[in-house]
Design a protein around this motif. Structure first.
Motif, PDB file in Angstrom:
ATOM      1  N   GLU A   1       2.808   6.723  -6.896  1.00 65.21           N
ATOM      2  CA  GLU A   1       1.901   7.802  -7.303  1.00 65.21           C
ATOM      3  C   GLU A   1       2.543   9.179  -7.115  1.00 65.21           C
ATOM      4  O   GLU A   1       2.245  10.112  -7.856  1.00 65.21           O
ATOM      5  CB  GLU A   1       0.600   7.736  -6.509  1.00 65.21           C
ATOM      6  CG  GLU A   1      -0.270   6.551  -6.853  1.00 65.21           C
ATOM      7  CD  GLU A   1      -1.438   6.382  -5.901  1.00 65.21           C
ATOM      8  OE1 GLU A   1      -1.500   7.081  -4.864  1.00 65.21           O
ATOM      9  OE2 GLU A   1      -2.290   5.522  -6.184  1.00 65.21           O
TER      10      GLU A   1
ATOM     11  N   LYS B   1       2.659   1.667  -3.375  1.00 65.06           N
ATOM     12  CA  LYS B   1       1.761   2.227  -4.385  1.00 65.06           C
ATOM     13  C   LYS B   1       1.666   3.740  -4.226  1.00 65.06           C
ATOM     14  O   LYS B   1       1.702   4.485  -5.210  1.00 65.06           O
ATOM     15  CB  LYS B   1       0.383   1.584  -4.266  1.00 65.06           C
ATOM     16  CG  LYS B   1      -0.590   2.067  -5.302  1.00 65.06           C
ATOM     17  CD  LYS B   1      -1.937   1.386  -5.171  1.00 65.06           C
ATOM     18  CE  LYS B   1      -2.903   1.952  -6.189  1.00 65.06           C
ATOM     19  NZ  LYS B   1      -4.240   1.420  -6.054  1.00 65.06           N
TER      20      LYS B   1
ATOM     21  N   LYS C   1       0.834  -1.210   0.000  1.00 61.15           N
ATOM     22  CA  LYS C   1       0.000   0.000   0.000  1.00 61.15           C
ATOM     23  C   LYS C   1       0.869   1.260   0.000  1.00 61.15           C
ATOM     24  O   LYS C   1       0.609   2.209  -0.728  1.00 61.15           O
ATOM     25  CB  LYS C   1      -0.936   0.009   1.213  1.00 61.15           C
ATOM     26  CG  LYS C   1      -2.045  -1.014   1.125  1.00 61.15           C
ATOM     27  CD  LYS C   1      -2.878  -1.004   2.382  1.00 61.15           C
ATOM     28  CE  LYS C   1      -4.137  -0.232   2.125  1.00 61.15           C
ATOM     29  NZ  LYS C   1      -5.066  -0.283   3.267  1.00 61.15           N
TER      30      LYS C   1
END
Length: 75
Positions: free
Chosen positions: A29, A25, A22
């Protein structure tokens, strides 16, 4: 080397982003992608968090988060 091992004002190229899926990710981004240049600006008085500049913005990471990012130091 690990991103957490950079000294103040040193620059490096990101080789690999690891760690929790998580959080990884989220880093991707924000621009923590292979080949991107990152610079360590300064460290808090107790060595955590560490301030970095990537893509012209400032990001604060904890030492254990920066440890999961593999970089290659550049001059």
């Amino acid at each position: 080397m690990r991103l957490s091992e950079l000294k103040d004002c040193e620059r490096a190229k990101i080789i690999k982003v690891g760690g929790n899926i998580k959080f990884k990710k989220r880093l991707l981004e924000m621009g923590f992608v292979k080949g991107e240049i990152i610079e360590r600006k300064k460290c808090a008085p107790l060595a955590d968090p560490i301030e970095f500049i990537i893509k012209n913005y400032h990001v604060l990471l904890r030492g254990e988060e920066a440890f999961d990012i593999i970089v290659e130091k550049i001059s």
